[in-house]
Design an enzyme around this catalytic site. Structure first.
Site, short mmCIF file in Angstrom:
data_model
loop_
_atom_site.label_atom_id
_atom_site.label_comp_id
_atom_site.label_asym_id
_atom_site.label_seq_id
_atom_site.Cartn_x
_atom_site.Cartn_y
_atom_site.Cartn_z
N GLN A 35 -15.38 15.75 -45.53
CA GLN A 35 -14.62 16.89 -46.12
C GLN A 35 -14.66 16.79 -47.65
OE1 GLN A 35 -11.14 16.10 -43.70
NE2 GLN A 35 -11.22 13.95 -44.30
N HIS A 66 6.82 13.34 -43.88
CA HIS A 66 6.64 11.98 -43.37
C HIS A 66 7.92 11.45 -42.73
CE1 HIS A 66 3.13 11.88 -46.32
NE2 HIS A 66 2.61 11.83 -45.12
N ASP A 160 -1.07 12.84 -37.27
CA ASP A 160 -0.91 13.29 -38.66
C ASP A 160 -2.27 13.74 -39.16
OD1 ASP A 160 -0.23 11.56 -41.82
OD2 ASP A 160 -0.25 13.71 -41.30
N SER A 161 -2.76 14.82 -38.54
CA SER A 161 -4.14 15.22 -38.83
C SER A 161 -4.16 16.46 -39.71
CB SER A 161 -4.87 15.54 -37.52
OG SER A 161 -4.38 16.78 -37.01
N PRO A 167 -12.93 18.18 -38.87
CA PRO A 167 -12.76 16.95 -38.08
C PRO A 167 -11.46 16.91 -37.28
CG PRO A 167 -12.55 16.48 -40.44
CD PRO A 167 -13.05 17.90 -40.31
N1 SAM Z 1 0.11 16.31 -43.91
C1 SAM Z 1 -1.21 16.86 -43.64
C2 SAM Z 1 -1.11 18.11 -42.80
O1 SAM Z 1 -0.02 18.37 -42.30
O2 SAM Z 1 -2.12 18.80 -42.70
C3 SAM Z 1 -2.08 15.80 -43.01
C4 SAM Z 1 -2.40 14.74 -44.03
S1 SAM Z 1 -3.51 13.49 -43.64
C5 SAM Z 1 -4.33 13.36 -45.16
C6 SAM Z 1 -4.70 14.24 -42.58
C7 SAM Z 1 -5.74 13.21 -42.23
O3 SAM Z 1 -6.33 13.48 -40.96
C8 SAM Z 1 -6.93 13.16 -43.22
O4 SAM Z 1 -6.94 11.90 -43.86
C9 SAM Z 1 -8.17 13.37 -42.34
O5 SAM Z 1 -9.28 12.62 -42.77
C10 SAM Z 1 -7.64 12.89 -41.00
N2 SAM Z 1 -8.39 13.35 -39.82
C11 SAM Z 1 -8.89 14.59 -39.58
N3 SAM Z 1 -9.54 14.60 -38.39
C12 SAM Z 1 -9.44 13.34 -37.87
C13 SAM Z 1 -9.92 12.72 -36.67
N4 SAM Z 1 -10.62 13.42 -35.75
N5 SAM Z 1 -9.61 11.42 -36.45
C14 SAM Z 1 -8.89 10.71 -37.37
N6 SAM Z 1 -8.43 11.23 -38.53
C15 SAM Z 1 -8.70 12.54 -38.78
#
Ligand code: SAM
Length: 285
Positions: A35, A66, A160-161, A167
């Site tokens: 990304q 959080h 928390d994705s 992804p």
């Molecule tokens: N607070 C944010 C929201 O509500 O959208 C989420 C924050 S956190 C930075 C989101 C994280 O999910 C990112 O670091 C991203 O890389 C991760 N992520 C996305 N798809 C994922 C997957 N399939 N497996 C693991 N992590 C993933």
């Protein structure tokens, strides 16, 4: 501001509606394998993390999100020792979960090592030492792959994705939720980042439809995070236990015993967060 840095970061999650935050100083901007990753200083919200130009978290209001995705399930459970975080690369979720002395192990499965490494440098206030906590086990992997065979069971699982684009999409499927249920201990609780229902109602309905088919107790709770545009955010809730109905007095004693200073979470807010307005109730399957 350098000459070629635009003044505004415009978040365009929707064709008809956008929010913009001023980029008062661009601190980092690069493509990882997964990304586009940016951090900039905004003079109201502090440092802002975006992935593919969608606000992920800010220094100023991350505490709301959080706190509500950790203290609600952990205090409702009452004896959570093993916590799984899927995503959470900035470290804020791990920070809050690890504030519970009763939590003995936090596994954090993040797909993008770039988010972790760069958050340690540019957003250290978010993780606030969590990455150095011996209780944390950081796994760089796709959360969907991990959940197929986690090799462990968890009392609380927190998704928390990013949103279900890119992804993050695989983390909003029935298959994934079924694997998550299998990874829960008896009475364990699954909670999910499930978007802003006023704008992303289908996302919530789809997740809750899967929860309804899998779990005895399912639903959602709400909190408003200023930089998640469009109104209150929904957090999916799913468990085969009865911990949603933990009395206020019990939550109060658990919260007092935890000795955690919070900016948003209180036991009263915990209970009230499950009271849903009509437009959200209408989204329930
Ligand atoms: N607070 C944010 C929201 O509500 O959208 C989420 C924050 S956190 C930075 C989101 C994280 O999910 C990112 O670091 C991203 O890389 C991760 N992520 C996305 N798809 C994922 C997957 N399939 N497996 C693991 N992590 C993933």
């Amino acid at each position: 501001m350098t000459g070629d840095t635009p003044k505004w970061m415009k978040e365009s999650l929707y064709p008809e509606y956008a929010q913009a935050l001023s980029m008062d100083e661009l601190l980092y901007d690069s493509e990882t394998d997964h990304q586009r990753l940016k951090v900039f200083q905004n003079n109201r919200f502090g440092r802002v993390l975006t992935l593919d130009d969608v606000v992920q978290t800010t220094e100023g209001d991350n505490f709301i999100y959080h706190e509500m995705l950790t203290h609600v399930p952990i205090l409702a459970h009452g004896a959570a020792k093993r916590v799984l975080i899927v995503g959470g690369g900035d470290g804020g979720m791990a920070r809050e979960a690890l504030r519970h002395a009763s939590v003995e192990h936090v596994a954090m499965v993040e797909i993008d090592a770039g988010v972790v490494e760069f958050s340690k440098t540019y957003l250290p206030m978010l993780s606030d030492g969590a990455f150095d906590d011996p209780r944390l086990n950081l796994v760089i992997a796709d959360g969907a792959d991990f959940m197929k065979a986690p090799g462990d069971n968890f009392d609380v699982i927190i998704i928390d994705s990013t949103d279900p684009i890119g992804p993050g999409e695989v983390l909003f499927t029935d298959t994934f939720y079924g694997h998550a249920q299998r990874a829960l201990t008896p009475g364990g609780i699954l909670v999910t980042q499930n978007g802003v229902p006023f704008m992303q109602g289908d996302e919530l309905t789809n997740s809750l439809r899967a929860f309804k088919a899998l779990f005895k107790d399912w639903g959602c709770y709400l909190a408003t995070v200023p930089t998640y545009a469009g109104g209150p955010m929904a957090f999916g809730w799913a468990t085969d236990g009865d911990t949603r109905s933990v009395p206020l007095e019990t939550l109060e004693s658990r919260f007092d015993a935890a000795g955690i200073d919070t900016g948003y979470y209180t036991p009263e807010v915990h209970k009230a967060a499950f009271a849903l307005p009509g437009y959200v109730r209408k989204l329930l399957p």
